[in-house]
Design a protein around this motif. Structure first.
Motif, PDB file in Angstrom:
ATOM      1  N   PRO A   1     -18.451  69.555 -12.051  1.00  0.00           N
ATOM      2  CA  PRO A   1     -19.510  70.525 -11.779  1.00  0.00           C
ATOM      3  C   PRO A   1     -20.790  70.177 -12.548  1.00  0.00           C
ATOM      4  CG  PRO A   1     -17.425  71.650 -12.083  1.00  0.00           C
ATOM      5  CD  PRO A   1     -17.172  70.201 -12.389  1.00  0.00           C
ATOM      6  N   GLY A   2     -21.915  70.142 -11.824  1.00  0.00           N
ATOM      7  CA  GLY A   2     -23.195  69.805 -12.458  1.00  0.00           C
ATOM      8  C   GLY A   2     -23.602  68.357 -12.285  1.00  0.00           C
ATOM      9  N   THR A   3     -22.664  67.494 -11.914  1.00  0.00           N
ATOM     10  CA  THR A   3     -23.010  66.079 -11.697  1.00  0.00           C
ATOM     11  C   THR A   3     -23.845  65.954 -10.423  1.00  0.00           C
ATOM     12  OG1 THR A   3     -20.952  65.354 -12.719  1.00  0.00           O
ATOM     13  CG2 THR A   3     -22.049  63.766 -11.292  1.00  0.00           C
ATOM     14  N   VAL A   4     -24.882  65.126 -10.494  1.00  0.00           N
ATOM     15  CA  VAL A   4     -25.733  64.883  -9.332  1.00  0.00           C
ATOM     16  C   VAL A   4     -25.270  63.583  -8.654  1.00  0.00           C
ATOM     17  CG1 VAL A   4     -28.110  64.392  -8.592  1.00  0.00           C
ATOM     18  CG2 VAL A   4     -27.666  66.123 -10.347  1.00  0.00           C
ATOM     19  N   ILE A   5     -25.136  63.642  -7.333  1.00  0.00           N
ATOM     20  CA  ILE A   5     -24.712  62.462  -6.570  1.00  0.00           C
ATOM     21  C   ILE A   5     -25.961  61.799  -5.998  1.00  0.00           C
ATOM     22  CG2 ILE A   5     -23.345  61.653  -4.604  1.00  0.00           C
ATOM     23  CD1 ILE A   5     -21.662  64.266  -4.960  1.00  0.00           C
ATOM     24  N   ILE A   6     -26.132  60.506  -6.255  1.00  0.00           N
ATOM     25  CA  ILE A   6     -27.316  59.787  -5.757  1.00  0.00           C
ATOM     26  C   ILE A   6     -26.863  58.573  -4.950  1.00  0.00           C
ATOM     27  CG2 ILE A   6     -29.456  58.596  -6.368  1.00  0.00           C
ATOM     28  CD1 ILE A   6     -29.546  60.151  -8.974  1.00  0.00           C
ATOM     29  N   GLU A   7     -27.321  58.464  -3.707  1.00  0.00           N
ATOM     30  CA  GLU A   7     -26.987  57.287  -2.890  1.00  0.00           C
ATOM     31  C   GLU A   7     -28.238  56.850  -2.123  1.00  0.00           C
ATOM     32  OE1 GLU A   7     -24.342  55.449  -2.998  1.00  0.00           O
ATOM     33  OE2 GLU A   7     -23.647  54.779  -1.037  1.00  0.00           O
ATOM     34  N   ALA A   8     -28.479  55.542  -2.103  1.00  0.00           N
ATOM     35  CA  ALA A   8     -29.562  55.000  -1.280  1.00  0.00           C
ATOM     36  C   ALA A   8     -28.968  54.669   0.082  1.00  0.00           C
ATOM     37  CB  ALA A   8     -30.135  53.750  -1.926  1.00  0.00           C
ATOM     38  N   THR A   9     -29.337  55.403   1.075  1.00  0.00           N
ATOM     39  CA  THR A   9     -28.823  55.156   2.425  1.00  0.00           C
ATOM     40  C   THR A   9     -29.652  55.914   3.436  1.00  0.00           C
ATOM     41  OG1 THR A   9     -26.956  55.406   3.926  1.00  0.00           O
ATOM     42  CG2 THR A   9     -27.152  57.070   2.224  1.00  0.00           C
ATOM     43  N   SER A  10     -29.785  55.322   4.613  1.00  0.00           N
ATOM     44  CA  SER A  10     -30.383  56.085   5.716  1.00  0.00           C
ATOM     45  C   SER A  10     -29.344  56.221   6.814  1.00  0.00           C
ATOM     46  CB  SER A  10     -31.610  55.345   6.243  1.00  0.00           C
ATOM     47  OG  SER A  10     -31.230  54.044   6.649  1.00  0.00           O
ATOM     48  N   GLY A  11     -28.139  55.805   6.514  1.00  0.00           N
ATOM     49  CA  GLY A  11     -27.136  55.685   7.560  1.00  0.00           C
ATOM     50  C   GLY A  11     -26.110  56.799   7.573  1.00  0.00           C
ATOM     51  N   ASN A  12     -24.978  56.493   8.196  1.00  0.00           N
ATOM     52  CA  ASN A  12     -23.954  57.502   8.444  1.00  0.00           C
ATOM     53  C   ASN A  12     -23.377  58.111   7.181  1.00  0.00           C
ATOM     54  OD1 ASN A  12     -23.882  57.626  11.250  1.00  0.00           O
ATOM     55  ND2 ASN A  12     -22.700  55.741  11.382  1.00  0.00           N
ATOM     56  N   ILE A  13     -23.308  57.321   6.113  1.00  0.00           N
ATOM     57  CA  ILE A  13     -22.675  57.869   4.905  1.00  0.00           C
ATOM     58  C   ILE A  13     -23.489  59.044   4.364  1.00  0.00           C
ATOM     59  CG2 ILE A  13     -23.749  56.350   3.168  1.00  0.00           C
ATOM     60  CD1 ILE A  13     -20.214  56.547   2.651  1.00  0.00           C
ATOM     61  N   ALA A  14     -24.782  59.091   4.678  1.00  0.00           N
ATOM     62  CA  ALA A  14     -25.609  60.230   4.254  1.00  0.00           C
ATOM     63  C   ALA A  14     -25.047  61.533   4.830  1.00  0.00           C
ATOM     64  CB  ALA A  14     -27.054  60.021   4.708  1.00  0.00           C
ATOM     65  N   PHE A  15     -24.693  61.495   6.109  1.00  0.00           N
ATOM     66  CA  PHE A  15     -24.161  62.697   6.762  1.00  0.00           C
ATOM     67  C   PHE A  15     -22.767  63.036   6.222  1.00  0.00           C
ATOM     68  CE2 PHE A  15     -27.389  61.091   9.581  1.00  0.00           C
ATOM     69  CZ  PHE A  15     -28.068  62.239   9.957  1.00  0.00           C
ATOM     70  N   SER A  16     -21.988  62.000   5.965  1.00  0.00           N
ATOM     71  CA  SER A  16     -20.631  62.231   5.447  1.00  0.00           C
ATOM     72  C   SER A  16     -20.698  62.856   4.057  1.00  0.00           C
ATOM     73  CB  SER A  16     -19.857  60.913   5.367  1.00  0.00           C
ATOM     74  OG  SER A  16     -19.804  60.286   6.624  1.00  0.00           O
ATOM     75  N   LEU A  17     -21.588  62.319   3.218  1.00  0.00           N
ATOM     76  CA  LEU A  17     -21.718  62.864   1.861  1.00  0.00           C
ATOM     77  C   LEU A  17     -22.245  64.297   1.912  1.00  0.00           C
ATOM     78  CD1 LEU A  17     -23.184  59.756  -0.035  1.00  0.00           C
ATOM     79  CD2 LEU A  17     -20.943  60.819  -0.450  1.00  0.00           C
ATOM     80  N   ALA A  18     -23.227  64.549   2.784  1.00  0.00           N
ATOM     81  CA  ALA A  18     -23.778  65.907   2.881  1.00  0.00           C
ATOM     82  C   ALA A  18     -22.697  66.879   3.349  1.00  0.00           C
ATOM     83  CB  ALA A  18     -24.973  65.924   3.823  1.00  0.00           C
ATOM     84  N   MET A  19     -21.909  66.461   4.316  1.00  0.00           N
ATOM     85  CA  MET A  19     -20.855  67.342   4.840  1.00  0.00           C
ATOM     86  C   MET A  19     -19.828  67.688   3.766  1.00  0.00           C
ATOM     87  SD  MET A  19     -18.048  66.511   7.814  1.00  0.00           S
ATOM     88  CE  MET A  19     -17.072  65.372   6.820  1.00  0.00           C
ATOM     89  N   LEU A  20     -19.498  66.710   2.937  1.00  0.00           N
ATOM     90  CA  LEU A  20     -18.394  66.912   1.987  1.00  0.00           C
ATOM     91  C   LEU A  20     -18.858  67.398   0.617  1.00  0.00           C
ATOM     92  CD1 LEU A  20     -16.363  63.699   2.866  1.00  0.00           C
ATOM     93  CD2 LEU A  20     -15.672  66.057   3.353  1.00  0.00           C
ATOM     94  N   ALA A  21     -19.998  66.864   0.132  1.00  0.00           N
ATOM     95  CA  ALA A  21     -20.379  67.127  -1.263  1.00  0.00           C
ATOM     96  C   ALA A  21     -21.098  68.466  -1.435  1.00  0.00           C
ATOM     97  CB  ALA A  21     -21.263  65.995  -1.780  1.00  0.00           C
ATOM     98  N   VAL A  22     -21.987  68.807  -0.487  1.00  0.00           N
ATOM     99  CA  VAL A  22     -22.781  70.027  -0.666  1.00  0.00           C
ATOM    100  C   VAL A  22     -21.881  71.281  -0.687  1.00  0.00           C
ATOM    101  CG1 VAL A  22     -24.661  71.444   0.261  1.00  0.00           C
ATOM    102  CG2 VAL A  22     -24.879  68.934   0.244  1.00  0.00           C
ATOM    103  N   PRO A  23     -20.957  71.435   0.280  1.00  0.00           N
ATOM    104  CA  PRO A  23     -20.088  72.623   0.219  1.00  0.00           C
ATOM    105  C   PRO A  23     -19.203  72.668  -1.033  1.00  0.00           C
ATOM    106  CG  PRO A  23     -20.007  71.655   2.396  1.00  0.00           C
ATOM    107  CD  PRO A  23     -20.720  70.671   1.511  1.00  0.00           C
TER     108      PRO A  23
END
Ligand code: PMP
Length: 318
Positions: free
Chosen positions: A64-86
């Motif tokens: 909790p509190g850790t920030v996730i940083i990824e350089a991407t414009s591709g599909n993994i952006a959507f996968s990370l948003a779907m899983l990490a934000v909730p």
């Protein structure tokens, strides 16, 4: 029996396998498509994001509190948003500003912070900025799909799913290469399951044949063909690399849409184009081939894939 899923993560994997019976009427074997676009955020990268987040949570890198940083414009952006934000994490995605506004809007709507870098600096510029940003937060987790060994490892499941569905009868698997995670994970495990019998075929853009020692060039096969050989690509599991041109990918996709109704994205189209080349060889007569379909073409709206669209980013990778 239908089951009630408790989270999107539970819906990852066990994707359908489709027989393409119409696109190659003269092939007397079977051409199958593994529909990774069926994953809940729309691509095979859900498997990778899930594996990387779960491992980081397990070893305490992500808490909790850790920030996730990824350089991407591709599909993994959507996968990370779907899983990490909730799960309550702040997600920062760094991408070149040529990315179409709808992608940025959608990722922001999903709760991600999107940071833009100059297009002229390409993905390398986005990577460098992501590295610089890590200084801004006390606790950061960087998934780094281009070097994280959990990327190929996450795709081993695909090999199991294929092997089970095919009941051990499979001659070749054909995979477009971006990070190389899919071809490495699927290929390595299919080799293990088949005692080395399954032929593993990687696909790269003809205009950027980096895997076979050629020079990086401009191409439209979005999602594959980075201008370097990623650490997550293991050439020793690959029996053959087939180069596919932008035009052949376009033509194959139109045939795929019109004969099968399968709305594959560019990399799936390149894999099908390569699989059709295998199907035309005498040694694959009567054999079963499978091409991986990583995502759907709907994700490529205004991305510069089709011939009559301007190309957005001069060197396209993830
Ligand atoms: N297809 C698409 C649409 C992708 O986004 C990617 C990832 N860049 C790939 C194929 C390639 O998969 P991998 O990264 O596992 O090589």
């Amino acid at each position: 029996m239908m089951r009630i899923a408790q989270s999107m993560a539970e819906l990852i994997g066990q994707t359908p396998l489709l027989r393409l019976g119409r696109i190659a009427p003269h092939f007397d074997g079977e051409l199958l498509a593994k529909l990774e676009l069926w994953n809940p955020s729309g691509s095979e990268k859900d498997r990778v994001a899930q594996a990387m987040l779960a491992a980081a949570e397990a070893d305490g890198t992500l808490r909790p509190g850790t920030v996730i940083i990824e350089a991407t414009s591709g599909n993994i952006a959507f996968s990370l948003a779907m899983l990490a934000v909730p799960r309550g994490y702040h997600l920062v995605l760094v991408m070149p500003e040529a990315v179409p506004p709808w992608r940025v809007q959608l990722l922001r709507a999903m709760g991600a912070e999107v940071v833009m870098t100059p297009t002229s600096l390409g993905m390398a510029g986005a990577q460098a900025h992501a590295t610089a940003l890590t200084q801004s937060y006390p606790s950061v987790f960087r998934p780094e799909q281009f070097s994280n060994p959990l990327n190929p490892a996450a795709h081993e499941r695909i090999a199991h799913e294929l092997w089970e569905a095919c009941e051990g009868r499979l001659a070749a698997v054909v995979v477009g290469v971006g990070t190389g995670g899919t071809v490495t994970g699927v290929g390595r495990h299919l080799k293990a399951l088949s005692g080395g019998a399954v032929r593993v075929v990687a696909v790269e853009p003809a205009a950027s044949p980096v895997l076979t020692g050629g020079e990086a060039g401009v191409h439209r096969l979005l999602g594959m063909g980075p201008p370097f050989i990623p650490a997550t690509y293991d050439a020793t599991v690959v029996d053959e690399v087939i180069a596919i041109s932008d035009g052949s990918c376009h033509d194959t996709l139109l045939r795929l849409y019109r004969t099968e109704g399968l709305l594959s994205g560019p990399t799936g189209g390149a894999a099908i184009a390569a699989a059709l080349q295998l199907a035309a060889r005498p040694d694959f007569a009567g054999q079963r081939l499978v091409a991986i379909i990583p995502d759907s073409m709907e994700r490529y709206t205004a991305m510069g894939f089709w011939r009559d669209e301007p190309l957005l980013m001069p060197t396209v990778s993830e």
